[in-house]
Scaffold this active site. Structure first.
Site, mmCIF file in Angstrom:
data_model
loop_
_atom_site.group_PDB
_atom_site.id
_atom_site.type_symbol
_atom_site.label_atom_id
_atom_site.label_comp_id
_atom_site.label_asym_id
_atom_site.label_seq_id
_atom_site.Cartn_x
_atom_site.Cartn_y
_atom_site.Cartn_z
ATOM 1 N N GLU A 98 43.362 22.297 43.185
ATOM 2 C CA GLU A 98 43.882 20.940 42.972
ATOM 3 C C GLU A 98 43.987 20.177 44.285
ATOM 4 O O GLU A 98 43.889 20.748 45.371
ATOM 5 C CB GLU A 98 45.243 20.977 42.287
ATOM 6 C CG GLU A 98 46.347 21.652 43.078
ATOM 7 C CD GLU A 98 47.680 21.617 42.324
ATOM 8 O OE1 GLU A 98 48.468 20.697 42.585
ATOM 9 O OE2 GLU A 98 47.917 22.511 41.486
ATOM 10 N N ARG A 124 46.269 17.170 50.793
ATOM 11 C CA ARG A 124 46.121 18.624 50.857
ATOM 12 C C ARG A 124 45.253 19.087 49.698
ATOM 13 O O ARG A 124 45.366 18.552 48.592
ATOM 14 C CB ARG A 124 47.497 19.283 50.765
ATOM 15 C CG ARG A 124 47.592 20.653 51.401
ATOM 16 C CD ARG A 124 48.959 21.275 51.152
ATOM 17 N NE ARG A 124 49.080 21.765 49.792
ATOM 18 C CZ ARG A 124 50.126 21.552 49.005
ATOM 19 N NH1 ARG A 124 51.156 20.836 49.441
ATOM 20 N NH2 ARG A 124 50.157 22.049 47.784
ATOM 21 N N GLU A 170 59.965 16.066 40.218
ATOM 22 C CA GLU A 170 60.002 16.480 41.620
ATOM 23 C C GLU A 170 60.965 15.642 42.463
ATOM 24 O O GLU A 170 60.854 15.607 43.682
ATOM 25 C CB GLU A 170 58.591 16.399 42.219
ATOM 26 C CG GLU A 170 57.617 17.364 41.591
ATOM 27 C CD GLU A 170 56.225 17.224 42.159
ATOM 28 O OE1 GLU A 170 55.948 17.800 43.222
ATOM 29 O OE2 GLU A 170 55.410 16.522 41.533
ATOM 30 N N SER A 229 54.272 20.687 42.125
ATOM 31 C CA SER A 229 55.233 21.722 42.537
ATOM 32 C C SER A 229 55.274 22.909 41.592
ATOM 33 O O SER A 229 56.302 23.569 41.451
ATOM 34 C CB SER A 229 56.643 21.118 42.697
ATOM 35 O OG SER A 229 56.674 20.210 43.770
ATOM 36 N N ASN A 251 46.479 17.346 46.359
ATOM 37 C CA ASN A 251 47.798 16.712 46.466
ATOM 38 C C ASN A 251 47.659 15.503 47.379
ATOM 39 O O ASN A 251 47.311 15.648 48.552
ATOM 40 C CB ASN A 251 48.816 17.691 47.056
ATOM 41 C CG ASN A 251 49.055 18.883 46.147
ATOM 42 O OD1 ASN A 251 49.897 18.838 45.268
ATOM 43 N ND2 ASN A 251 48.298 19.945 46.348
ATOM 44 N N TYR A 279 59.894 26.458 47.449
ATOM 45 C CA TYR A 279 61.046 25.719 47.957
ATOM 46 C C TYR A 279 62.315 26.526 48.154
ATOM 47 O O TYR A 279 63.256 26.044 48.783
ATOM 48 C CB TYR A 279 61.351 24.540 47.015
ATOM 49 C CG TYR A 279 60.188 23.601 46.849
ATOM 50 C CD1 TYR A 279 59.711 22.858 47.925
ATOM 51 C CD2 TYR A 279 59.551 23.462 45.626
ATOM 52 C CE1 TYR A 279 58.632 21.998 47.779
ATOM 53 C CE2 TYR A 279 58.479 22.603 45.469
ATOM 54 C CZ TYR A 279 58.025 21.878 46.545
ATOM 55 O OH TYR A 279 56.959 21.033 46.399
ATOM 56 N N ASP A 297 44.215 22.638 47.645
ATOM 57 C CA ASP A 297 44.543 24.048 47.436
ATOM 58 C C ASP A 297 43.336 24.768 46.849
ATOM 59 O O ASP A 297 42.657 24.237 45.959
ATOM 60 C CB ASP A 297 45.738 24.188 46.492
ATOM 61 C CG ASP A 297 47.001 23.532 47.038
ATOM 62 O OD1 ASP A 297 47.100 23.387 48.264
ATOM 63 O OD2 ASP A 297 47.861 23.157 46.228
ATOM 64 N N GLY A 299 54.335 17.635 50.118
ATOM 65 C CA GLY A 299 55.712 17.728 50.582
ATOM 66 C C GLY A 299 55.831 17.611 52.090
ATOM 67 O O GLY A 299 54.936 17.989 52.843
#
Length: 332
Positions: A277, A262, A28, A157, A279, A223, A264, A283
């Site tokens: 998951e 974060r 990443e 990602s 994070n 992205y 998800d 990002g």
């Protein structure tokens, strides 16, 4: 929402000299360079004495040790920056840093251990199978049903992930994921709406609903693509949104994550929520979700970066090896 997440440091001098870690050597890297550059510019706009360090190896630790830094903003995604390795190195240097500590970072990066912890805590996550070269792929398909999501255990990602629609595709999907990690998960496919919940200083941000015409919210959708839709408000009523925010907070706390991050999740067509998951260093690019959710809560990008940097201060009662009054890294 805005008042409940208000920070404490109101002058840039309180932060001292700040290193912004970006780049790195993980898959990443390019995303991290964009995130770190955006963070750096935000800090400079707010008058913070911030300096970029592109982490390329042991020499970066020497640069941190000898650079007279007072704290660190971690904008490294993936291995070496988001998995507890850098956090442990900074602990040994006595440098306070943003976000989760060693344990929360390591667990959050590990999708398998995250799911095992969630199951132990009674939190909902899709059924899964750990696969290797000797796996009976037909048996995996029979257990989980089709489609199946195949993913490396420690990658971000959506790198190395494949949606499998036929049992005979599982072997190739396993090989693709195994390029990135020796541990590979096959996970039951959830048909429904995908959401993400940003968390800042113990409070959830507004949910974002993600919609993409692609098979799933993959690297391209995250992205590159300009046809990914981000719905915030997410379309849920207030009570249902709060319910999912509380679930995300429980999931975040269960893995020992802290500061910001974060979670998800998906809501299946029958209404059941499923955690996907965590994070711990999300990002911070122009396509990123936490800045988008913060904006909806009345927090602009520069203020968001400022508040994340504030997580490098110790919380009340938290010990640590930081400098001066900053004797920890903001872990609950």
């Amino acid at each position: 929402m805005t008042n409940s997440i208000a920070g404490n440091a109101r002058t840039p001098q309180l932060f001292g000299k700040v290193a912004v870690l970006l780049g790195g050597t993980a898959a990443e890297r390019e995303v991290s360079l964009k995130s770190g550059t955006a963070v750096l510019q935000a800090l400079l706009r707010r008058g913070v004495d911030a300096h970029p360090i592109d982490v390329q190896g042991p020499q970066s630790l020497k640069e941190l040790e000898q650079g007279g830094f007072d704290r660190v903003f971690i904008a490294l995604h993936g291995r070496g920056g988001e998995d507890g390795v850098m956090q442990g190195a900074l602990e040994s240097l006595g440098l306070p840093y943003t976000g989760s500590g060693v344990l929360g970072s390591a667990l959050g990066m590990d999708k398998l251990r995250t799911k095992q912890l969630w199951l132990g805590a009674g939190l909902p996550t899709p059924d899964f199978v750990v696969m290797d070269a000797n796996t009976d792929f037909a048996a995996v398909a029979a257990r989980l049903g089709l489609p199946i999501m195949v993913k490396p255990v420690r990658e971000g990602s959506s790198i190395g992930m494949t949606k499998v629609t036929r049992a005979e595709q599982l072997a190739d999907a396993w090989r693709e994921a195994a390029r990135y990690d020796q541990e590979v998960l096959a996970e039951r496919w959830i048909t429904g709406a995908e959401y993400t919940v940003g968390i800042l200083c113990g409070e959830p941000l507004p949910l974002i609903r993600l919609e993409t015409p692609r098979d799933f919210y993959d690297y391209e959708a995250k992205y590159v693509a300009d046809n990914t839709r981000y719905l915030c408000p997410c379309g849920l009523d207030a009570a249902r949104e709060r319910e999912l925010q509380e679930l995300a907070l429980c999931a975040f706390d269960a893995v020992g994550a802290s500061g910001w991050g974060r979670v998800d999740l998906m809501v299946e067509d029958d209404g059941r929520p499923w955690l996907l998951e965590v994070n711990t260093v999300p990002g911070m690019t122009d396509h990123s979700l936490v800045p988008m959710a913060a904006q909806a809560a009345g927090i602009d990008f520069d203020e968001l970066v400022w508040r994340i940097l504030e997580t490098s201060f110790a919380q009340p009662g938290q010990g640590g090896a930081g400098k001066g009054v900053d004797s920890g890294n903001g872990h609950r």
